[in-house]
Design a protein around this motif. Structure first.
Motif, PDB file in Angstrom:
ATOM      1  N   SER A 193      -1.256   5.995   4.551  1.00  0.00           N
ATOM      2  CA  SER A 193      -1.288   4.786   3.828  1.00  0.00           C
ATOM      3  C   SER A 193      -0.600   3.727   4.819  1.00  0.00           C
ATOM      4  N   GLU A 196      -3.852   1.204   5.806  1.00  0.00           N
ATOM      5  CA  GLU A 196      -4.110   0.139   4.983  1.00  0.00           C
ATOM      6  C   GLU A 196      -3.095  -1.002   5.247  1.00  0.00           C
ATOM      7  N   CYS A 225       0.765  -1.096   0.139  1.00  0.00           N
ATOM      8  CA  CYS A 225      -0.132  -0.025   0.040  1.00  0.00           C
ATOM      9  C   CYS A 225       0.755   1.355  -0.235  1.00  0.00           C
ATOM     10  N   VAL A 226       1.650   1.146   0.849  1.00  0.00           N
ATOM     11  CA  VAL A 226       2.898   2.428   0.572  1.00  0.00           C
ATOM     12  C   VAL A 226       3.445   2.576  -0.604  1.00  0.00           C
ATOM     13  N   LYS A 245       1.737   6.635  -6.938  1.00  0.00           N
ATOM     14  CA  LYS A 245       0.542   7.423  -7.462  1.00  0.00           C
ATOM     15  C   LYS A 245       1.183   8.996  -7.524  1.00  0.00           C
ATOM     16  N   ARG A 246       1.996   9.017  -6.315  1.00  0.00           N
ATOM     17  CA  ARG A 246       2.208  10.642  -6.146  1.00  0.00           C
ATOM     18  C   ARG A 246       3.356  11.034  -7.037  1.00  0.00           C
ATOM     19  N   TRP A 289      -3.890  13.023   8.032  1.00  0.00           N
ATOM     20  CA  TRP A 289      -2.637  12.479   8.707  1.00  0.00           C
ATOM     21  C   TRP A 289      -3.091  12.348  10.252  1.00  0.00           C
ATOM     22  N   ASP A 322       2.397   1.584  -3.633  1.00  0.00           N
ATOM     23  CA  ASP A 322       1.306   2.255  -4.398  1.00  0.00           C
ATOM     24  C   ASP A 322       1.142   3.675  -4.343  1.00  0.00           C
ATOM     25  N   THR A 323       1.090   4.000  -2.900  1.00  0.00           N
ATOM     26  CA  THR A 323       0.848   5.236  -2.778  1.00  0.00           C
ATOM     27  C   THR A 323       1.861   6.410  -3.243  1.00  0.00           C
ATOM     28  N   ASP A 361       1.751  11.357   3.008  1.00  0.00           N
ATOM     29  CA  ASP A 361       1.003  10.271   2.218  1.00  0.00           C
ATOM     30  C   ASP A 361       1.196   8.703   2.610  1.00  0.00           C
ATOM     31  N   VAL A 362       2.690   8.770   3.145  1.00  0.00           N
ATOM     32  CA  VAL A 362       3.016   7.406   3.393  1.00  0.00           C
ATOM     33  C   VAL A 362       2.627   7.038   4.823  1.00  0.00           C
TER      34      VAL A 362
END
Length: 384
Positions: free
Chosen positions: A274, A278, A39-40, A46-47, A62, A42-43, A270-271
Motif C-alpha cells: 500500500s 499508493e 492509504c496505509v 480492510k484487513r 510485495w 485504509d489497507t 499489505d502495508v
C-alpha cells in the motif's frame, strides 16, 4: 493548514517515545508524531475487517511494490530474486553479522553512527572497528585513508554503512560510494548498507543506493530497505534485504530463516504494498513539511542559541546539533536539558565518533511542537 500540523496525543498508547513524564517533550527516538498515509490506514482497516489473522505468505505484489518503487523513485532496477522479506532491519543486521562474519572478527563502522549497530556487533561476539568521520567547518566527510586502513586488517570482514547517514543527515554521493566499494572489494570486506532513511530527503535531493553506484558495489552489497521509517509504521515489522550476488544472497537467506526473522505478521506485506503503490503523494508532502521544519530549527538555533550550531543535513528527520563550545559531554548535557526544560533529546555519545560533542533532535512533529522544543532548548542552554 497542513495535515502534518495536527497534534496527536500519543501518551498512554504504549508508545516507546512518549513513555515520559507529563511535563516532558520527547524529541529523541526516530519515530514520527504524524499519522501514517491514509492509504496505509485504509489497507489496515480492510484487513482487520476481514477478521482472520492466520499465517501469511509473501505475495508477488510485495516484490513488485519494492521493485517498482526503487525503479521509479530511485532509478535503480532491483530484480525480484534479489529480495528477501524480513521482520525488520535491526533483526536482519544481527542475523547478517552472525552469518557473514565469524566470532572475534572485525565489523567496521563509520562513526558517529546509529547506536544499535554496536549492539548487533557486540552481542554477537564480534569486534567494532571505528572509522571516524572528519568534521571540519560544520561539515562531515569520510576519512578514506583511515577507512582503508581499517578494512586492510585481515580480521575485518564486514562494513556497516548508513546511507543516508544517521545521525548527521548526509546523503553520500555516488563518487564517495564508489570509493567505499573499491576499498572494501580489494580488501574482501562485504558491505551491509542500512538504507531505511532513504525516502526522507529534502525536496530536490535524491539518495544513491549503494548497490547502484557501480558493479563492484552491487556485487559486494547487502542492502536493508523498508517503508517503515518514511511511513511511520515501524511497529508493523516489515522490511526487505536486497542481495544481488547469488552466493551471498543464499548465505543471507539461510541466516534470516535460521533466525526465524523471515516470516511476517498478517499486516506486514499489505502495508508495504500500500505504501509503495499508493503513498507517494503523501510522502512528497511529508518531505516538504520536514524540510520546512529543518529550516525553522536551523534558523532558530542560529538566531537565538549562539552557543550551539545545527549541522545542515539533506536527509532523515533528525537534526545533529554541535554543542562543542559548551565543553560538556553530551550525555551530561542531554540530562541537564531534560532536567531544566523537560526536553528529551538523544545524547550524541551513543553514536560514538565525535558524538560526545553533539545532540540529536527529532524534527518529525508539528511546527507548534517543534517551536515548543526549540524554546525549551533555548531556555535550558541559557541556564547551563
Amino acid at each position: 493548514m497542513s495535515r502534518f500540523d495536527e497534534i496527536i496525543d500519543r501518551r498512554n498508547t504504549e508508545s516507546y517515545k512518549w513513555d515520559v513524564k507529563e511535563n516532558e517533550l520527547p524529541m529523541w527516538v526516530a519515530d514520527m508524531d504524524f499519522k501514517t498515509a491514509p492509504c496505509v490506514i485504509d489497507t489496515l482497516t480492510k484487513r482487520v475487517a476481514h477478521g482472520v489473522f492466520g499465517y501469511s505468505i509473501v505475495p508477488d505484489e510485495w516484490y513488485e511494490a519494492y521493485t517498482n518503487w526503487w525503479k521509479r523513485r530511485h532509478s535503480f532496477t532491483i530484480e525480484k530474486d534479489w529480495l528477501i522479506f524480513t521482520t525488520g532491519i535491526v533483526p536482519a543486521i544481527s542475523s547478517i553479522v552472525r552469518k557473514v562474519t565469524s566470532v572475534a572478527e572485525n565489523v567496521v563502522v563509520i562513526t558517529p553512527a546509529y547506536n544499535i549497530f554496536f549492539n548487533s556487533i557486540y552481542n554477537n561476539g564480534r569486534n567494532i572497528l571505528e572509522s571516524q568521520l572528519i568534521y571540519e567547518n560544520g561539515k562531515y566527510r569520510i576519512d578514506l585513508d583511515d577507512l582503508e586502513e581499517k578494512c586492510k586488517d585481515p580480521q575485518s570482514t564486514l562494513l556497516i554503512l548508513c546511507n543516508p547517514h544517521n545521525p548527521t543527515g548526509i546523503i553520500w554521493d555516488k563518487d564517495t560510494l564508489i570509493k567505499i566499494g573499491d576499498i572494501c572489494s580489494r580488501n574482501n570486506v562485504t558491505v551491509l548498507s542500512d538504507e531505511i532513511h532513504c525516502d526522507i530527503t529534502i525536496p530536490g535531493k535524491e539518495y544513491v543506493p549503494f548497490a547502484s553506484a557501480s558493479s563492484v558495489c552491487k556485487d559486494i552489497s547487502i542492502t536493508c530497505i523498508s517503508p517503515t521509517k518514511a511511513f511511520n509504521i515501524a511497529g508493523l515489522q516489515s522490511a526487505a534485504v536486497c542481495v544481488p550476488d547469488p552466493v551471498l544472497r543464499h548465505k543471507v537467506w539461510r541466516g534470516l530463516n535460521t533466525d526465524e526473522v523471515a516470516e511476517g505478521n498478517v499486516f506486514a506485506c499489505d502495508v508495504a504494498i500500500s505504501a509503495f503503490n499508493e503513498g507517494e503523494e503523501w510522502l512528497n508532502e511529508l518531505n516538504a513539511y520536514i524540510a520546512q521544519n529543518r529550516l525553522i530549527a536551523e534558523k532558530y538555533i542560529e538566531d537565538n542559541i549562539p552557543k550551539i550550531k545545527a549541522v545542515k543535513g539533506e536527509a532523515t528527520y533528525l537534526l545533529w546539533i554541535d554543542c562543542s563550545s559548551l565543553e560538556m559531554s553530551s550525555d551530561i548535557l542531554a540530562e541537564e536539558i531534560r532536567r531544566l526544560s523537560g526536553l528529551y533529546l538523544s545524547e550524541g555519545c551513543e553514536y560514538r565518533g565525535d558524538g560526545r560533542n553533539f545532540l540529536r533532535m527529532n524534527l518529525a512533529c508539528s511546527k507548534s511542537r517543534l517551536e515548543d522544543g526549540l524554546e525549551r532548548l533555548k531556555k535550558a542552554i541559557e541556564l547551563i
